[in-house]
Design a protein around this motif. Structure first.
Motif, PDB file in Angstrom:
ATOM      1  N   THR A 164       0.853  -1.191   0.000  1.00  0.00           N
ATOM      2  CA  THR A 164       0.000   0.000   0.000  1.00  0.00           C
ATOM      3  C   THR A 164       0.885   1.237   0.000  1.00  0.00           C
ATOM      4  N   TRP A 165       0.609   2.137  -0.940  1.00  0.00           N
ATOM      5  CA  TRP A 165       1.435   3.341  -1.058  1.00  0.00           C
ATOM      6  C   TRP A 165       0.569   4.583  -1.244  1.00  0.00           C
ATOM      7  N   ARG A 372       4.783  -0.563 -14.855  1.00  0.00           N
ATOM      8  CA  ARG A 372       6.215  -0.890 -14.811  1.00  0.00           C
ATOM      9  C   ARG A 372       6.469  -2.097 -13.901  1.00  0.00           C
ATOM     10  N   ALA A 373       5.752  -2.166 -12.797  1.00  0.00           N
ATOM     11  CA  ALA A 373       5.932  -3.287 -11.875  1.00  0.00           C
ATOM     12  C   ALA A 373       5.488  -4.590 -12.517  1.00  0.00           C
ATOM     13  N   ALA A 374       4.348  -4.587 -13.203  1.00  0.00           N
ATOM     14  CA  ALA A 374       3.852  -5.805 -13.844  1.00  0.00           C
ATOM     15  C   ALA A 374       4.783  -6.243 -14.972  1.00  0.00           C
ATOM     16  N   ALA A 375       5.303  -5.272 -15.714  1.00  0.00           N
ATOM     17  CA  ALA A 375       6.231  -5.602 -16.796  1.00  0.00           C
ATOM     18  C   ALA A 375       7.513  -6.202 -16.235  1.00  0.00           C
ATOM     19  N   ALA A 391      10.268  -2.962  -4.814  1.00  0.00           N
ATOM     20  CA  ALA A 391      11.713  -2.850  -5.036  1.00  0.00           C
ATOM     21  C   ALA A 391      12.064  -1.829  -6.114  1.00  0.00           C
ATOM     22  N   MET A 392      11.102  -0.974  -6.487  1.00  0.00           N
ATOM     23  CA  MET A 392      11.319  -0.088  -7.632  1.00  0.00           C
ATOM     24  C   MET A 392      11.179   1.382  -7.257  1.00  0.00           C
ATOM     25  N   SER A 393      11.823   2.212  -8.043  1.00  0.00           N
ATOM     26  CA  SER A 393      11.643   3.666  -7.965  1.00  0.00           C
ATOM     27  C   SER A 393      11.629   4.191  -9.386  1.00  0.00           C
ATOM     28  N   PHE A 394      10.973   5.336  -9.582  1.00  0.00           N
ATOM     29  CA  PHE A 394      10.761   5.849 -10.932  1.00  0.00           C
ATOM     30  C   PHE A 394      11.001   7.359 -10.991  1.00  0.00           C
ATOM     31  N   GLY A 395      11.337   7.807 -12.193  1.00  0.00           N
ATOM     32  CA  GLY A 395      11.515   9.228 -12.451  1.00  0.00           C
ATOM     33  C   GLY A 395      11.020   9.564 -13.846  1.00  0.00           C
ATOM     34  N   PRO A 396      11.339  10.738 -14.349  1.00  0.00           N
ATOM     35  CA  PRO A 396      10.864  11.142 -15.676  1.00  0.00           C
ATOM     36  C   PRO A 396      11.285  10.190 -16.789  1.00  0.00           C
ATOM     37  N   GLY A 397      12.468   9.599 -16.671  1.00  0.00           N
ATOM     38  CA  GLY A 397      12.922   8.679 -17.693  1.00  0.00           C
ATOM     39  C   GLY A 397      12.079   7.431 -17.801  1.00  0.00           C
ATOM     40  N   ASP A 398      11.301   7.140 -16.772  1.00  0.00           N
ATOM     41  CA  ASP A 398      10.403   5.983 -16.775  1.00  0.00           C
ATOM     42  C   ASP A 398       8.998   6.355 -17.214  1.00  0.00           C
ATOM     43  N   GLY A 399       8.785   7.645 -17.513  1.00  0.00           N
ATOM     44  CA  GLY A 399       7.478   8.091 -17.974  1.00  0.00           C
ATOM     45  C   GLY A 399       6.684   8.893 -16.979  1.00  0.00           C
ATOM     46  N   PHE A 407       9.109   3.426  -4.254  1.00  0.00           N
ATOM     47  CA  PHE A 407       8.131   2.510  -3.678  1.00  0.00           C
ATOM     48  C   PHE A 407       8.741   1.530  -2.678  1.00  0.00           C
ATOM     49  N   SER A 408       9.982   1.779  -2.280  1.00  0.00           N
ATOM     50  CA  SER A 408      10.541   0.964  -1.200  1.00  0.00           C
ATOM     51  C   SER A 408       9.979   1.406   0.150  1.00  0.00           C
TER      52      SER A 408
END
Length: 448
Positions: A164-165, A372-375, A391-399, A407-408
């Motif tokens: 949950t986030w 992104r997590a499902a992929a 286990a993931m984090s995202f920024g502009p390069g990820d969309g 999300f850790s």
């Protein structure tokens, strides 16, 4: 005209709009602190189309909404949540199908639980709770019990589980941003209508609507307390007594209300009484419902209005950095989706174009994160999606269009809330809409 030709035409038109807006916005002259140069790993442009290799077929995301047209708590985010449509369209352009299924929680906790259960039965791999209040917390708890990863863009869950986030600013961050907005103010007046203000903010005096006959009387007293109006002599005052000004007028007003619609009513009433000190709004002002209600009441979107939010609004598209390019790509996608009459809103009962002015980055980025997590997991099984996302984090390069998300931790937003200022400037970055309110929040007031 073929779909390819139409898409090419819209992209060219979008580029033209952005260039025109950039020229026009030199007059806005936003004051921004200089930052030391640092490496920027994101490409000079962020593509509108997003790819998601490894995304399973028949991947779907559930969205919980509070529907209503009468100011029901939670319904203020219905239009903002249409950013989810934009994300799905971007992935479709990149060859990845993302199905979105919406359920109405009816504004109740029981309705929220039923909505999440329905989404689970439909095979959703994750849930976005695009509402606030008690029903949002109930929806999140039910998703946890069913093993569904859940993201809340507009609310904080109570005692969140591992999957949950929240992607909005924390209460502590909002309180810190509010203190920054009130820095140097020593006599702060609180004007309230059922809202809450962080206890750490120093308030000198409080005026609540329930202590007055109507909002006009409240606004008149607020105007007197800020020195904008004189206090008329009392009925039993001696003949010839004149009006008086308060000895130590308030130097700022904090406005708080239970819903953005009631918030807008208070703000417009203060404006009608010529209250000229800064009007600071800690919560609710950045919701589309505040802007639309203020416009309906003929209120003004002026730099006198200050709210608190992370720097992730439309104005960030003007920045020459990674986040600016991410927001620019998002807004290009908003224009493309709005130009396609086949693209519907989340509930499928109106064209997306009707809400294009309000679709926001938070709902968009929640979809990007789950995709992104499902992929990454190569699976739509909810437990695997949740484990991958953790286990993931995202920024502009990820969309992403907004600030970076990590999300850790359950509070995924990495950016702090800061003071933002209302402006009536039409940035020209969204599709033209004469019915849309003219209010944008910028990170610094325009120079006079």
């Amino acid at each position: 005209m073929s779909s390819h030709t139409r898409l090419t035409t819209l992209i060219v038109a979008g580029i033209t709009v952005v260039l025109a807006a950039a020229i026009a916005l030199t007059t806005l002259a936003l004051s921004r602190p200089k930052e030391a140069s640092r490496p920027d790993p994101v490409a000079a442009t962020v593509p509108v189309a997003l790819k998601a290799e490894g995304l399973p077929k028949d991947f779907s995301i559930g969205v919980v909404l509070t529907l209503g047209q009468s100011g029901e708590p939670g319904s203020e985010y219905n239009r903002a949540a249409q950013g989810a449509i934009v994300a799905a369209q971007r992935f479709a352009q990149g060859g990845a199908a993302v199905a979105l299924s919406a359920q109405n929680d009816r504004g109740t906790e029981d309705g929220a639980r039923a909505a999440v259960r329905a989404l689970a039965e439909q095979g959703a791999s994750g849930v976005i709770v695009a509402t606030a209040g008690a029903q949002a917390r109930a929806a999140a708890k039910t998703a946890e019990e069913l093993g569904l990863p859940v993201i809340l863009p507009y609310a904080e869950p109570s005692d969140p589980a591992q999957a949950t986030w929240t992607t909005g600013p924390s209460g502590a961050s909002v309180a810190a941003g509010l203190r920054t907005a009130l820095d140097g103010k020593n006599r702060v007046l609180l004007v309230g209508d059922g809202g809450e203000v962080p206890a750490s903010v120093g308030i000198s005096q409080t005026l609540n609507l329930d202590g007055f006959d109507d909002v006009t009387g409240l606004a008149q007293e607020a105007a007197i307390q800020t020195g904008a109006q004189l206090r008329p002599p009392a009925e039993d005052a001696p003949a010839g007594a004149g009006s008086t000004r308060v000895a130590e007028p308030a130097d700022a007003v904090v406005v708080s209300a239970a819903t953005p619609q009631r918030l807008a009513r208070l703000v417009q009433a203060l404006q009608s009484r010529d209250v000229s000190v800064p009007v600071v709004i800690p919560d609710g002002a950045t919701a589309p419902a505040f802007a639309s209600t203020l416009a309906e009441l003929d209120g003004a979107a002026s730099g006198q209005l200050v709210s608190v939010a992370p720097a992730g609004g439309d104005a960030t598209a003007l920045q020459q950095d990674a986040q600016g390019r991410g927001m620019s790509a998002f807004l290009s996608a908003v224009r493309l989706a709005s130009g396609d009459p086949k693209v519907q809103n989340l509930t499928g009962d109106a064209p997306f174009s009707a809400d294009a002015w309000a679709a926001d980055a938070r709902s968009h980025d929640a979809v990007v994160a789950l995709v992104r997590a499902a992929a990454s997991a190569g699976s739509g099984e909810p437990s695997k999606v949740g484990a991958a996302l953790r286990a993931m984090s995202f920024g502009p390069g990820d969309g992403l269009a907004g600030p970076e998300l990590d999300f850790s931790r359950s509070a995924a937003l990495t950016a702090e809330a800061i003071p933002v200022y209302a402006s009536p400037q039409d940035l020209g970055l969204r599709p033209p809409d004469e019915a849309a309110p003219r209010l944008v929040w910028v990170p610094a007031p325009a120079n006079p």
